[in-house]
Design an enzyme around this catalytic site. Structure first.
Site, short mmCIF file in Angstrom:
data_model
loop_
_atom_site.label_atom_id
_atom_site.label_comp_id
_atom_site.label_asym_id
_atom_site.label_seq_id
_atom_site.Cartn_x
_atom_site.Cartn_y
_atom_site.Cartn_z
CG ASP A 162 2.84 1.55 -3.13
OD1 ASP A 162 4.07 1.40 -2.95
OD2 ASP A 162 2.05 0.60 -3.17
N GLY A 189 5.69 7.87 -0.93
CA GLY A 189 6.36 7.90 0.36
C GLY A 189 6.71 6.52 0.86
CG ASP A 190 9.58 4.19 3.90
OD1 ASP A 190 8.84 3.20 4.12
OD2 ASP A 190 10.78 4.23 4.24
CG PHE A 191 4.35 1.32 4.16
CD1 PHE A 191 5.38 0.58 4.71
CD2 PHE A 191 3.70 0.82 3.05
CE1 PHE A 191 5.77 -0.63 4.17
CE2 PHE A 191 4.08 -0.41 2.49
CZ PHE A 191 5.12 -1.13 3.06
CG HIS A 214 1.29 -11.21 2.56
ND1 HIS A 214 0.98 -12.14 1.60
CD2 HIS A 214 1.58 -10.07 1.88
CE1 HIS A 214 1.07 -11.59 0.41
NE2 HIS A 214 1.42 -10.34 0.56
#
Length: 350
Positions: free
Chosen positions: A210, A234-236, A254
């Protein structure tokens, strides 16, 4: 012949009936009253038993008369119980305390925060423009605002943790996690669900992924899990940890519109081998329009971010377009269901 009105305290006045419309119109009043009793710590003061409004007011630095009126109203919503001039917590009201398992205090503070109130005030504009009310009010997307305001980010993370505590147990109990291998929790917050999974499967290892500031507050540091997990920031949207056997994606999709969901899913697909399982944890709306608790959450998504709650067919479409095959959907005792998919051997779409 004349009639004498019934003046008993429990006799409603003629015509004093609450309609669904009236209850809805009062909704913001109930919400702000809940926020007020949390801010002043009223539920915490009732931890040891009933107290009078006068006693509560003295201990909380509030005024007894308005406090009694607020508690009397909230008693009609099942949060407090009044008897012999004293107020006590009900089972539902206990969730307002800060020191109980499953506390909903942070969740209530988040959803009654000005960020959500101002977003809701802009719903009329959202209906006209399709733009989230949050962006109209603040001029930036919701998650960009969180990144720029550490206090709001901490509140959001705390609320997500408190909101999903019991849900994590229900979800983990509804799915047979493997006895070995590595599970990677993408956007896993502080790791509540990952902790449940690792606890139930002693041979399993885990990776919590995350934002760096979020995983820094992880919940995995227990003796039972020692040496079986690691965190990664990190950045998904750009990259996720590779080499996992099972990937979790809980309450993430969502938050985003379809095009961003596809970016997230394709990022995961590029990191995994064919046959790797993906477990999407999200509410699944009924296709026939029947009642579901996530219908209200869908409006929160509408007014705050650009995401939405989805039906099974809509999830299947996203998965198929990103290189996954839907296997099954498993309902749980929580609001969310488990959407199990598998990475196909086909090329990952761009």
């Amino acid at each position: 012949m004349t009639t004498t009105p019934d003046l008993r305290p429990d006799a409603p006045a003629a015509g004093a009936r609450f309609s669904p419309l009236q209850d809805l119109m009062y909704g913001h009043i109930y919400a702000d009253a809940v926020r007020a009793v949390i801010v002043h710590g009223i539920a915490d003061l009732l931890a040891d038993g009933p107290r009078t409004a006068e006693d509560l007011a003295e201990r909380s630095g509030t005024q007894a008369v308005p406090l009694r009126r607020i508690l009397r109203m909230l008693a009609t919503r099942g949060l407090f119980h009044e008897e012999n001039g004293a107020f006590a917590l009900t089972e539902s009201g206990t969730g307002l305390r800060a020191d109980v398992p499953g506390s909903q205090r942070a969740t209530a503070l988040l959803f009654t925060d000005e960020m959500f109130r101002r977003s809701a005030e802009n719903i009329p504009d959202t209906l006209r423009t399709g733009e989230p009310g949050f962006e109209t009010a603040y001029g930036v997307p919701f998650f960009a605002h969180l990144s720029a305001t550490p206090d709001k980010s901490r509140l959001f993370d705390a609320a997500m943790t408190s909101r999903t505590g019991q849900a994590d147990e229900d979800i983990a109990g509804a799915y047979a996690f493997p006895d070995s291998g590595t599970v990677v929790d993408i956007g896993g917050g502080r790791g509540g669900l990952l902790r449940e999974a690792l606890t139930r499967s002693p041979g399993l290892r885990g990776v919590l992924f995350d934002r760096p500031e979020t995983v820094a507050g992880h919940l995995l540091g227990t003796a039972e899990l020692d040496g079986r997990w690691r965190t990664e920031g990190g950045d998904f949207f750009t990259a996720v940890p590779e080499g996992g056997d099972l990937y979790l994606l809980k309450n993430i999709l969502h938050d985003w519109p379809d095009e961003d969901c596809l970016r997230i899913l394709r990022t995961i697909r590029r990191a995994v081998a064919p046959g790797t399982r993906l477990l999407v944890v999200d509410a699944v709306l009924p296709a026939d329009g029947s009642p579901h608790p996530a219908l209200a959450l869908d409006i929160v998504m509408l007014m705050v971010v650009r995401g939405r709650e989805r039906t099974a067919a809509e999830f299947e479409d996203l998965l198929t377009r990103s290189g996954f095959r839907l296997h099954r959907i498993v309902p749980t005792r929580a609001m969310s269901s488990l959407i199990e998919a598998e990475a196909t051997g086909e090329a990952v779409p761009d």
